[in-house]
Design a protein around this motif. Structure first.
Motif, PDB file in Angstrom:
ATOM      1  N   VAL A  33       0.846  -1.187   0.000  1.00 35.90           N
ATOM      2  CA  VAL A  33       0.000   0.000   0.000  1.00 35.90           C
ATOM      3  C   VAL A  33       0.883   1.239   0.000  1.00 35.90           C
ATOM      4  O   VAL A  33       1.961   1.250   0.604  1.00 35.90           O
ATOM      5  CB  VAL A  33      -0.956   0.006   1.217  1.00 35.90           C
ATOM      6  N   THR A  34       0.443   2.269  -0.717  1.00 30.15           N
ATOM      7  CA  THR A  34       1.182   3.527  -0.764  1.00 30.15           C
ATOM      8  C   THR A  34       0.194   4.670  -0.883  1.00 30.15           C
ATOM      9  O   THR A  34      -1.023   4.457  -1.006  1.00 30.15           O
ATOM     10  CB  THR A  34       2.165   3.543  -1.958  1.00 30.15           C
ATOM     11  N   HIS A  35       0.705   5.887  -0.866  1.00 26.86           N
ATOM     12  CA  HIS A  35      -0.134   7.073  -1.061  1.00 26.86           C
ATOM     13  C   HIS A  35       0.601   8.052  -1.955  1.00 26.86           C
ATOM     14  O   HIS A  35       1.810   8.240  -1.841  1.00 26.86           O
ATOM     15  CB  HIS A  35      -0.460   7.742   0.276  1.00 26.86           C
ATOM     16  N   GLY A  36      -0.139   8.642  -2.867  1.00 27.97           N
ATOM     17  CA  GLY A  36       0.423   9.667  -3.730  1.00 27.97           C
ATOM     18  C   GLY A  36      -0.664  10.339  -4.520  1.00 27.97           C
ATOM     19  O   GLY A  36      -1.702   9.731  -4.810  1.00 27.97           O
ATOM     20  N   ASN A  37      -0.466  11.603  -4.845  1.00 21.52           N
ATOM     21  CA  ASN A  37      -1.443  12.350  -5.645  1.00 21.52           C
ATOM     22  C   ASN A  37      -2.842  12.262  -5.041  1.00 21.52           C
ATOM     23  O   ASN A  37      -3.832  12.039  -5.741  1.00 21.52           O
ATOM     24  CB  ASN A  37      -1.454  11.826  -7.089  1.00 21.52           C
ATOM     25  N   ASP A  38      -2.901  12.419  -3.701  1.00 24.83           N
ATOM     26  CA  ASP A  38      -4.162  12.435  -2.958  1.00 24.83           C
ATOM     27  C   ASP A  38      -4.935  11.125  -3.049  1.00 24.83           C
ATOM     28  O   ASP A  38      -6.172  11.115  -2.973  1.00 24.83           O
ATOM     29  CB  ASP A  38      -5.062  13.580  -3.435  1.00 24.83           C
ATOM     30  N   LYS A  39      -4.202  10.015  -3.201  1.00 22.18           N
ATOM     31  CA  LYS A  39      -4.881   8.736  -3.354  1.00 22.18           C
ATOM     32  C   LYS A  39      -4.077   7.618  -2.705  1.00 22.18           C
ATOM     33  O   LYS A  39      -2.858   7.555  -2.856  1.00 22.18           O
ATOM     34  CB  LYS A  39      -5.069   8.441  -4.844  1.00 22.18           C
ATOM     35  N   TYR A  40      -4.761   6.753  -1.946  1.00 24.47           N
ATOM     36  CA  TYR A  40      -4.163   5.520  -1.456  1.00 24.47           C
ATOM     37  C   TYR A  40      -4.328   4.446  -2.528  1.00 24.47           C
ATOM     38  O   TYR A  40      -5.388   4.341  -3.148  1.00 24.47           O
ATOM     39  CB  TYR A  40      -4.844   5.042  -0.174  1.00 24.47           C
ATOM     40  N   VAL A  41      -3.283   3.642  -2.730  1.00 24.73           N
ATOM     41  CA  VAL A  41      -3.342   2.530  -3.674  1.00 24.73           C
ATOM     42  C   VAL A  41      -2.836   1.278  -2.977  1.00 24.73           C
ATOM     43  O   VAL A  41      -1.744   1.286  -2.391  1.00 24.73           O
ATOM     44  CB  VAL A  41      -2.502   2.801  -4.935  1.00 24.73           C
ATOM     45  N   ALA A  42      -3.624   0.205  -3.030  1.00 28.54           N
ATOM     46  CA  ALA A  42      -3.239  -1.083  -2.460  1.00 28.54           C
ATOM     47  C   ALA A  42      -3.194  -2.126  -3.576  1.00 28.54           C
ATOM     48  O   ALA A  42      -4.010  -2.087  -4.503  1.00 28.54           O
ATOM     49  CB  ALA A  42      -4.230  -1.519  -1.387  1.00 28.54           C
ATOM     50  N   VAL A  43      -2.222  -3.048  -3.485  1.00 29.80           N
ATOM     51  CA  VAL A  43      -2.082  -4.094  -4.502  1.00 29.80           C
ATOM     52  C   VAL A  43      -1.966  -5.445  -3.820  1.00 29.80           C
ATOM     53  O   VAL A  43      -1.598  -5.543  -2.653  1.00 29.80           O
ATOM     54  CB  VAL A  43      -0.848  -3.851  -5.397  1.00 29.80           C
ATOM     55  N   GLY A  44      -2.278  -6.518  -4.600  1.00 24.74           N
ATOM     56  CA  GLY A  44      -2.214  -7.836  -3.988  1.00 24.74           C
ATOM     57  C   GLY A  44      -2.336  -8.980  -4.970  1.00 24.74           C
ATOM     58  O   GLY A  44      -1.986  -8.847  -6.153  1.00 24.74           O
ATOM     59  N   ASP A  45      -2.847 -10.099  -4.475  1.00 27.27           N
ATOM     60  CA  ASP A  45      -2.920 -11.328  -5.248  1.00 27.27           C
ATOM     61  C   ASP A  45      -3.846 -11.180  -6.456  1.00 27.27           C
ATOM     62  O   ASP A  45      -4.779 -10.373  -6.449  1.00 27.27           O
ATOM     63  CB  ASP A  45      -3.402 -12.476  -4.373  1.00 27.27           C
ATOM     64  N   ALA A  46      -3.571 -12.013  -7.475  1.00 27.62           N
ATOM     65  CA  ALA A  46      -4.394 -12.062  -8.686  1.00 27.62           C
ATOM     66  C   ALA A  46      -4.506 -10.707  -9.356  1.00 27.62           C
ATOM     67  O   ALA A  46      -5.537 -10.374  -9.949  1.00 27.62           O
ATOM     68  CB  ALA A  46      -5.778 -12.623  -8.366  1.00 27.62           C
ATOM     69  N   GLY A  47      -3.431  -9.908  -9.260  1.00 30.41           N
ATOM     70  CA  GLY A  47      -3.411  -8.607  -9.913  1.00 30.41           C
ATOM     71  C   GLY A  47      -4.325  -7.578  -9.286  1.00 30.41           C
ATOM     72  O   GLY A  47      -4.652  -6.557  -9.909  1.00 30.41           O
ATOM     73  N   THR A  48      -4.743  -7.805  -8.048  1.00 27.91           N
ATOM     74  CA  THR A  48      -5.674  -6.898  -7.380  1.00 27.91           C
ATOM     75  C   THR A  48      -5.065  -5.507  -7.195  1.00 27.91           C
ATOM     76  O   THR A  48      -3.939  -5.360  -6.706  1.00 27.91           O
ATOM     77  CB  THR A  48      -6.071  -7.441  -6.000  1.00 27.91           C
ATOM     78  N   ILE A  49      -5.829  -4.484  -7.576  1.00 31.20           N
ATOM     79  CA  ILE A  49      -5.458  -3.089  -7.314  1.00 31.20           C
ATOM     80  C   ILE A  49      -6.694  -2.361  -6.804  1.00 31.20           C
ATOM     81  O   ILE A  49      -7.754  -2.404  -7.432  1.00 31.20           O
ATOM     82  CB  ILE A  49      -4.920  -2.385  -8.573  1.00 31.20           C
ATOM     83  N   LEU A  50      -6.550  -1.697  -5.666  1.00 30.84           N
ATOM     84  CA  LEU A  50      -7.629  -0.918  -5.071  1.00 30.84           C
ATOM     85  C   LEU A  50      -7.160   0.512  -4.873  1.00 30.84           C
ATOM     86  O   LEU A  50      -5.988   0.752  -4.577  1.00 30.84           O
ATOM     87  CB  LEU A  50      -8.052  -1.495  -3.722  1.00 30.84           C
ATOM     88  N   THR A  51      -8.099   1.470  -5.006  1.00 29.97           N
ATOM     89  CA  THR A  51      -7.759   2.861  -4.734  1.00 29.97           C
ATOM     90  C   THR A  51      -8.776   3.470  -3.769  1.00 29.97           C
ATOM     91  O   THR A  51      -9.931   3.044  -3.699  1.00 29.97           O
ATOM     92  CB  THR A  51      -7.726   3.705  -6.016  1.00 29.97           C
ATOM     93  N   SER A  52      -8.326   4.482  -3.031  1.00 23.58           N
ATOM     94  CA  SER A  52      -9.194   5.153  -2.063  1.00 23.58           C
ATOM     95  C   SER A  52      -8.718   6.583  -1.864  1.00 23.58           C
ATOM     96  O   SER A  52      -7.511   6.846  -1.841  1.00 23.58           O
ATOM     97  CB  SER A  52      -9.172   4.413  -0.724  1.00 23.58           C
ATOM     98  N   LEU A  53      -9.658   7.482  -1.689  1.00 19.79           N
ATOM     99  CA  LEU A  53      -9.315   8.869  -1.404  1.00 19.79           C
ATOM    100  C   LEU A  53      -9.142   9.112   0.089  1.00 19.79           C
ATOM    101  O   LEU A  53      -8.456  10.053   0.488  1.00 19.79           O
ATOM    102  CB  LEU A  53     -10.394   9.807  -1.952  1.00 19.79           C
ATOM    103  N   ASP A  54      -9.749   8.251   0.912  1.00 18.04           N
ATOM    104  CA  ASP A  54      -9.724   8.487   2.354  1.00 18.04           C
ATOM    105  C   ASP A  54      -9.244   7.289   3.170  1.00 18.04           C
ATOM    106  O   ASP A  54      -9.172   7.367   4.400  1.00 18.04           O
ATOM    107  CB  ASP A  54     -11.112   8.895   2.845  1.00 18.04           C
ATOM    108  N   GLY A  55      -8.926   6.168   2.515  1.00 18.73           N
ATOM    109  CA  GLY A  55      -8.501   4.971   3.236  1.00 18.73           C
ATOM    110  C   GLY A  55      -9.646   4.154   3.774  1.00 18.73           C
ATOM    111  O   GLY A  55      -9.438   3.057   4.303  1.00 18.73           O
ATOM    112  N   VAL A  56     -10.864   4.648   3.625  1.00 14.82           N
ATOM    113  CA  VAL A  56     -12.045   3.971   4.165  1.00 14.82           C
ATOM    114  C   VAL A  56     -12.875   3.343   3.050  1.00 14.82           C
ATOM    115  O   VAL A  56     -13.250   2.171   3.120  1.00 14.82           O
ATOM    116  CB  VAL A  56     -12.911   4.947   4.980  1.00 14.82           C
TER     117      VAL A  56
END
Length: 204
Positions: A117-140
């Motif tokens: 997981v990282t944060h940049g450009n006002d966005k959290y980005v999480a990555v994981g198995d099976a090519g999973t990518i998630l984004t969030s503006l607030d972490g919630v």
């Protein structure tokens, strides 16, 4: 790194700190669980996460306290931005905290393990198995994004206007917005597993 102190974490709850990168001091983490990731927040708190939902925190890098995560799944990565800690782990677990002590779960919408997981450009980005990518503006609140890659993604970083995610078999994906991802045009020149990525001094 933060407040003049470098912190390393690892197997069996190991924590070592140094201020000069030459002499390292072992610290008592108060856990025997493996610690997988550590971050420093601008509230002067270090937070480390690991196996069995373990979270430990410290305000000076010397004295560490175990915090209640509310989960028993492995936590693989933690980041800090916008006065919030965000930790991700197996089975799609995402936790957030404003002080590194009290943690609350977020709904990720996936059961895939989240490994970075990282944060940049006002966005959290999480990555994981099976090519999973998630984004969030607030972490919630999180949204799934298509990576176009079925491989496990292990780490993600942001810098110079770009997100970079790395994974198994030398996978390198890039994105300018965290939403649309493409395979690196030049590849990674390896088929070995890439476990993490960081940005510094204008270099990934």
């Amino acid at each position: 790194y933060g407040n003049g102190v470098y912190v390393l974490v690892g197997n069996a709850g190991v924590i070592h700190t140094t201020s000069d990168l030459a002499t390292w001091d072992a610290k008592t983490s108060n856990t025997s669980n493996m610690l997988r990731s550590v971050v420093y927040g601008d509230d002067n708190t270090y937070v480390a996460v690991g196996n069995a939902g373990t979270i430990v925190s410290s305000v000076d890098g010397n004295t560490w306290a175990v915090q209640q995560s509310g989960v028993s799944t492995t936590l693989n990565s933690v980041t800090y931005a916008n006065a919030k800690y965000v930790a991700v782990g197996d089975a799609g677990v995402i936790l957030t905290s404003q002080n590194g002590i009290t943690w609350a779960p977020s709904v990720s919408g996936t059961m895939n393990a989240l490994r970075g997981v990282t944060h940049g450009n006002d966005k959290y980005v999480a990555v994981g198995d099976a090519g999973t990518i998630l984004t969030s503006l607030d972490g919630v609140t999180w949204e799934a994004r298509g990576s176009g890659d079925p491989d496990v993604l292990n780490g993600v970083a942001y810098g110079n206007g770009h997100y970079v995610a790395v994974g198994n078999v030398g996978t390198v994906l890039t994105s300018s917005d965290g939403v649309n991802w493409v395979t690196s045009a030049t590849g990674s020149a390896t088929t070995n597993r890439l476990t993490d990525v960081v940005f510094g001094d204008n270099t990934f």
